[in-house]
Design a protein around this motif. Structure first.
Motif, PDB file in Angstrom:
ATOM      1  N   GLN A 155      50.564  35.362  34.525  1.00 38.51           N
ATOM      2  CA  GLN A 155      51.423  36.506  34.730  1.00 38.51           C
ATOM      3  C   GLN A 155      51.119  37.734  33.779  1.00 38.51           C
ATOM      4  O   GLN A 155      50.758  38.669  35.003  1.00 38.51           O
ATOM      5  CB  GLN A 155      53.191  36.457  35.402  1.00 38.51           C
ATOM      6  CG  GLN A 155      53.600  35.098  36.319  1.00 38.51           C
ATOM      7  CD  GLN A 155      55.105  34.990  36.133  1.00 38.51           C
ATOM      8  OE1 GLN A 155      55.947  35.236  34.994  1.00 38.51           O
ATOM      9  NE2 GLN A 155      55.556  34.672  37.327  1.00 38.51           N
TER      10      GLN A 155
ATOM     11  N   TRP B 183      47.509  38.369  35.141  1.00 33.86           N
ATOM     12  CA  TRP B 183      47.169  39.558  36.248  1.00 33.86           C
ATOM     13  C   TRP B 183      48.304  41.047  36.157  1.00 33.86           C
ATOM     14  O   TRP B 183      47.642  41.253  36.053  1.00 33.86           O
ATOM     15  CB  TRP B 183      48.208  39.119  37.040  1.00 33.86           C
ATOM     16  CG  TRP B 183      47.089  38.074  38.200  1.00 33.86           C
ATOM     17  CD1 TRP B 183      47.679  36.263  38.232  1.00 33.86           C
ATOM     18  CD2 TRP B 183      46.365  38.422  38.766  1.00 33.86           C
ATOM     19  NE1 TRP B 183      46.518  36.076  38.469  1.00 33.86           N
ATOM     20  CE2 TRP B 183      45.615  37.557  38.818  1.00 33.86           C
ATOM     21  CE3 TRP B 183      45.540  39.407  39.160  1.00 33.86           C
ATOM     22  CZ2 TRP B 183      44.478  36.763  39.589  1.00 33.86           C
ATOM     23  CZ3 TRP B 183      44.344  39.270  39.835  1.00 33.86           C
ATOM     24  CH2 TRP B 183      44.139  38.023  40.421  1.00 33.86           C
ATOM     25  N   ARG B 184      48.952  40.859  34.520  1.00 38.23           N
ATOM     26  CA  ARG B 184      49.858  42.283  35.069  1.00 38.23           C
ATOM     27  C   ARG B 184      48.307  42.652  33.934  1.00 38.23           C
ATOM     28  O   ARG B 184      48.790  44.189  33.867  1.00 38.23           O
ATOM     29  CB  ARG B 184      50.936  41.753  33.862  1.00 38.23           C
ATOM     30  CG  ARG B 184      51.790  43.495  32.901  1.00 38.23           C
ATOM     31  CD  ARG B 184      53.199  42.544  32.395  1.00 38.23           C
ATOM     32  NE  ARG B 184      53.345  43.558  31.877  1.00 38.23           N
ATOM     33  CZ  ARG B 184      54.306  44.243  30.987  1.00 38.23           C
ATOM     34  NH1 ARG B 184      54.474  42.564  30.951  1.00 38.23           N
ATOM     35  NH2 ARG B 184      54.476  45.191  30.103  1.00 38.23           N
TER      36      ARG B 184
ATOM     37  N   VAL C  22      45.562  42.433  34.060  1.00 34.44           N
ATOM     38  CA  VAL C  22      43.930  42.897  34.460  1.00 34.44           C
ATOM     39  C   VAL C  22      44.807  43.864  35.851  1.00 34.44           C
ATOM     40  O   VAL C  22      44.474  45.060  35.802  1.00 34.44           O
ATOM     41  CB  VAL C  22      43.685  41.861  35.770  1.00 34.44           C
ATOM     42  CG1 VAL C  22      43.048  42.107  37.109  1.00 34.44           C
ATOM     43  CG2 VAL C  22      43.351  41.133  34.693  1.00 34.44           C
ATOM     44  N   ILE C  23      45.907  44.217  36.275  1.00 35.81           N
ATOM     45  CA  ILE C  23      46.521  45.336  37.408  1.00 35.81           C
ATOM     46  C   ILE C  23      46.603  46.875  36.337  1.00 35.81           C
ATOM     47  O   ILE C  23      46.159  47.537  37.017  1.00 35.81           O
ATOM     48  CB  ILE C  23      47.729  44.903  38.063  1.00 35.81           C
ATOM     49  CG1 ILE C  23      47.081  43.868  38.753  1.00 35.81           C
ATOM     50  CG2 ILE C  23      48.321  45.799  38.401  1.00 35.81           C
ATOM     51  CD1 ILE C  23      48.854  42.960  39.354  1.00 35.81           C
ATOM     52  N   GLU C  24      47.040  46.533  35.168  1.00 32.04           N
ATOM     53  CA  GLU C  24      47.691  48.007  34.499  1.00 32.04           C
ATOM     54  C   GLU C  24      45.551  48.510  33.941  1.00 32.04           C
ATOM     55  O   GLU C  24      45.430  49.478  34.043  1.00 32.04           O
ATOM     56  CB  GLU C  24      47.869  47.575  32.933  1.00 32.04           C
ATOM     57  CG  GLU C  24      48.827  47.254  33.284  1.00 32.04           C
ATOM     58  CD  GLU C  24      49.947  46.638  31.875  1.00 32.04           C
ATOM     59  OE1 GLU C  24      48.721  46.253  31.195  1.00 32.04           O
ATOM     60  OE2 GLU C  24      51.267  46.475  31.845  1.00 32.04           O
TER      61      GLU C  24
ATOM     62  N   VAL D 126      43.388  47.836  35.670  1.00 31.99           N
ATOM     63  CA  VAL D 126      42.266  48.298  37.231  1.00 31.99           C
ATOM     64  C   VAL D 126      42.928  49.575  37.334  1.00 31.99           C
ATOM     65  O   VAL D 126      42.445  50.786  38.012  1.00 31.99           O
ATOM     66  CB  VAL D 126      42.129  47.482  37.960  1.00 31.99           C
ATOM     67  CG1 VAL D 126      42.547  47.766  39.371  1.00 31.99           C
ATOM     68  CG2 VAL D 126      41.007  46.444  37.511  1.00 31.99           C
ATOM     69  N   ALA D 127      44.501  49.930  37.574  1.00 29.63           N
ATOM     70  CA  ALA D 127      45.558  50.770  37.313  1.00 29.63           C
ATOM     71  C   ALA D 127      44.477  52.271  36.297  1.00 29.63           C
ATOM     72  O   ALA D 127      44.852  53.530  37.225  1.00 29.63           O
ATOM     73  CB  ALA D 127      46.482  50.970  37.380  1.00 29.63           C
TER      74      ALA D 127
ATOM     75  N   GLY E 268      44.263  52.581  30.303  1.00 33.73           N
ATOM     76  CA  GLY E 268      44.431  51.255  30.533  1.00 33.73           C
ATOM     77  C   GLY E 268      44.705  49.902  29.312  1.00 33.73           C
ATOM     78  O   GLY E 268      45.222  49.217  29.581  1.00 33.73           O
TER      79      GLY E 268
ATOM     80  N   SER F  13      52.092  45.863  26.111  1.00 28.93           N
ATOM     81  CA  SER F  13      52.203  45.032  27.015  1.00 28.93           C
ATOM     82  C   SER F  13      52.391  43.496  26.130  1.00 28.93           C
ATOM     83  O   SER F  13      52.661  42.422  25.262  1.00 28.93           O
ATOM     84  CB  SER F  13      51.295  44.536  28.198  1.00 28.93           C
ATOM     85  OG  SER F  13      51.471  45.332  29.096  1.00 28.93           O
TER      86      SER F  13
END
Length: 112
Positions: free
Chosen positions: A38, A41-42, A44-46, A48-49, A83, A90
């Motif tokens: 988790q 993924w968090r 990676v998403i941050e 990419v966002a 990012g 995080s």
């Protein structure tokens, strides 16, 4: 001078209290095997966002001012930096949480 009946009552009360405490005692935490996935993924998403938002802003400004691709390039790098900064924040949050849990576990251990 204590009465034997009082002692028996106190022992019975202590036994009942111990039983209630045992029922309401917090259950030991089970390790969450998905927490690392988790977290990954968090992050990676941050990232990419940040890249996506930077790309969108740069593309929009290029379309508005007709300066293609300069704003897009600049804002992609700014999005990447944002990012990475968010990912680092995080990671620090998770690290401090793990350190607090470790300190709590060490405080709960019996000394001796």
């Amino acid at each position: 001078m204590t009465d034997p009946d009082d002692k028996a009552k106190m022992d019975a009360l202590n036994a009942r209290l111990a039983a209630v405490k045992e029922v309401h005692a917090p259950k030991p935490r089970t390790p969450d095997h998905h927490s690392q996935a988790q977290l990954a993924w968090r992050m990676v998403i941050e990232l990419v966002a940040g890249l996506g938002i930077g790309f969108g802003m740069g593309y929009g400004l290029d379309a508005l001012f007709g300066t293609s691709p300069w704003f897009m390039i600049v804002f992609i790098f700014l999005g990447f930096a944002a990012g990475v900064k968010t990912m680092m924040r995080s990671a620090e949050e998770v690290q401090s949480k793990q350190a607090a849990e470790l300190a709590e576990e060490q405080d709960d251990r019996p000394q001796g």
